[in-house]
Design a protein around this motif. Structure first.
Motif, short mmCIF file in Angstrom:
data_model
loop_
_atom_site.label_atom_id
_atom_site.label_comp_id
_atom_site.label_asym_id
_atom_site.label_seq_id
_atom_site.Cartn_x
_atom_site.Cartn_y
_atom_site.Cartn_z
N ARG A 161 0.81 -1.21 0.00
CA ARG A 161 0.00 0.00 0.00
C ARG A 161 0.86 1.28 0.00
NH1 ARG A 161 -4.21 1.69 4.75
NH2 ARG A 161 -5.04 3.52 3.72
N PHE A 162 1.97 1.22 0.70
CA PHE A 162 2.85 2.38 0.84
C PHE A 162 4.27 2.01 0.39
CE2 PHE A 162 -0.30 2.55 4.33
CZ PHE A 162 -0.99 3.70 3.96
N PRO A 163 4.48 1.84 -0.90
CA PRO A 163 5.81 1.43 -1.36
C PRO A 163 6.87 2.50 -1.06
CG PRO A 163 4.39 1.99 -3.23
CD PRO A 163 3.54 2.07 -1.99
N ALA A 164 8.05 2.05 -0.75
CA ALA A 164 9.17 2.97 -0.48
C ALA A 164 9.51 3.72 -1.77
CB ALA A 164 10.37 2.20 0.04
N PRO A 165 9.89 4.98 -1.63
CA PRO A 165 10.24 5.76 -2.84
C PRO A 165 11.46 5.22 -3.54
CG PRO A 165 10.47 7.12 -0.84
CD PRO A 165 10.03 5.77 -0.42
#
Length: 108
Positions: free
Chosen positions: A104-108
Protein backbone atom coordinates in the motif's frame (compact mmCIF):
# COMPACT_ATOMS: atom_id res chain seq x y z
CA UNK A 1 16.40 -22.84 33.90
CA UNK A 2 13.26 -21.15 32.57
CA UNK A 3 11.78 -21.72 29.15
CA UNK A 4 12.38 -19.00 26.56
CA UNK A 5 9.58 -16.49 26.24
CA UNK A 6 7.28 -16.74 23.26
CA UNK A 7 3.73 -15.64 22.51
CA UNK A 8 2.19 -19.08 23.03
CA UNK A 9 3.88 -19.51 26.42
CA UNK A 10 2.71 -16.09 27.58
CA UNK A 11 -0.83 -16.77 26.35
CA UNK A 12 -0.85 -20.06 28.26
CA UNK A 13 0.38 -18.33 31.44
CA UNK A 14 -2.34 -15.69 31.10
CA UNK A 15 -5.00 -18.37 30.54
CA UNK A 16 -3.76 -20.39 33.50
CA UNK A 17 -3.76 -17.28 35.70
CA UNK A 18 -7.36 -16.48 34.72
CA UNK A 19 -8.49 -20.11 35.11
CA UNK A 20 -7.01 -20.37 38.62
CA UNK A 21 -9.19 -17.42 39.63
CA UNK A 22 -12.26 -18.46 37.61
CA UNK A 23 -12.03 -15.27 35.53
CA UNK A 24 -12.54 -16.87 32.10
CA UNK A 25 -16.25 -15.99 32.30
CA UNK A 26 -15.27 -12.31 32.16
CA UNK A 27 -12.82 -12.69 29.29
CA UNK A 28 -15.27 -12.09 26.49
CA UNK A 29 -14.06 -10.26 23.38
CA UNK A 30 -16.07 -7.17 24.40
CA UNK A 31 -14.61 -7.09 27.92
CA UNK A 32 -11.07 -7.73 26.72
CA UNK A 33 -11.30 -4.95 24.11
CA UNK A 34 -12.63 -2.58 26.77
CA UNK A 35 -9.82 -3.53 29.17
CA UNK A 36 -7.27 -3.12 26.37
CA UNK A 37 -8.60 0.38 25.67
CA UNK A 38 -8.43 1.33 29.35
CA UNK A 39 -4.84 0.11 29.67
CA UNK A 40 -3.81 1.89 26.45
CA UNK A 41 -5.38 5.06 27.87
CA UNK A 42 -3.37 4.64 31.06
CA UNK A 43 -0.24 4.50 28.91
CA UNK A 44 -1.35 7.64 27.05
CA UNK A 45 -1.93 9.38 30.38
CA UNK A 46 1.76 9.07 31.27
CA UNK A 47 2.75 10.90 28.07
CA UNK A 48 -0.23 13.27 27.84
CA UNK A 49 1.37 16.57 28.80
CA UNK A 50 5.01 15.82 28.00
CA UNK A 51 6.84 17.69 25.30
CA UNK A 52 8.26 15.57 22.48
CA UNK A 53 11.68 15.92 24.10
CA UNK A 54 10.40 14.86 27.52
CA UNK A 55 8.60 11.89 26.01
CA UNK A 56 11.82 10.75 24.34
CA UNK A 57 13.51 10.71 27.78
CA UNK A 58 10.64 9.03 29.67
CA UNK A 59 12.62 5.86 30.40
CA UNK A 60 15.46 7.81 32.07
CA UNK A 61 13.39 8.34 35.23
CA UNK A 62 13.15 5.00 37.09
CA UNK A 63 9.67 5.64 38.52
CA UNK A 64 8.21 6.71 35.20
CA UNK A 65 10.03 3.92 33.39
CA UNK A 66 8.44 1.43 35.77
CA UNK A 67 4.97 2.88 35.12
CA UNK A 68 5.48 2.80 31.34
CA UNK A 69 6.76 -0.78 31.46
CA UNK A 70 3.80 -1.91 33.57
CA UNK A 71 1.27 -0.27 31.25
CA UNK A 72 2.94 -1.75 28.17
CA UNK A 73 2.71 -5.16 29.87
CA UNK A 74 -0.98 -4.60 30.64
CA UNK A 75 -1.73 -3.61 27.04
CA UNK A 76 0.13 -6.63 25.70
CA UNK A 77 -1.54 -8.97 28.19
CA UNK A 78 -5.05 -7.93 27.16
CA UNK A 79 -4.12 -8.00 23.47
CA UNK A 80 -2.73 -11.53 23.79
CA UNK A 81 -5.81 -12.65 25.71
CA UNK A 82 -8.06 -11.16 23.04
CA UNK A 83 -6.11 -12.97 20.32
CA UNK A 84 -6.41 -16.22 22.25
CA UNK A 85 -10.18 -15.87 22.68
CA UNK A 86 -10.71 -14.96 19.02
CA UNK A 87 -8.26 -17.51 17.61
CA UNK A 88 -5.95 -14.90 16.08
CA UNK A 89 -2.24 -15.63 15.70
CA UNK A 90 -0.89 -12.17 16.60
CA UNK A 91 2.48 -12.69 14.91
CA UNK A 92 0.88 -13.94 11.68
CA UNK A 93 -1.60 -11.06 11.79
CA UNK A 94 1.21 -8.52 12.16
CA UNK A 95 3.28 -10.17 9.44
CA UNK A 96 0.32 -10.04 7.03
CA UNK A 97 -0.41 -6.42 7.94
CA UNK A 98 3.20 -5.39 7.27
CA UNK A 99 2.98 -7.14 3.87
CA UNK A 100 -0.20 -5.19 3.05
CA UNK A 101 1.35 -1.91 4.20
CA UNK A 102 4.46 -2.51 2.10
CA UNK A 103 2.23 -2.91 -0.97
CA UNK A 104 0.00 0.00 0.00
CA UNK A 105 2.85 2.38 0.84
CA UNK A 106 5.81 1.43 -1.36
CA UNK A 107 9.17 2.97 -0.48
CA UNK A 108 10.24 5.76 -2.84
Amino acid sequence: MTDPLDVATLQRRLADFAAARNWQQYHTPKNLVAALSVEASELVEIFQWLTPEESARVMSDPDTAHRVTDEVADVLAYLLQLCEVLGIDPLAALDAKIDRNERRFPAP
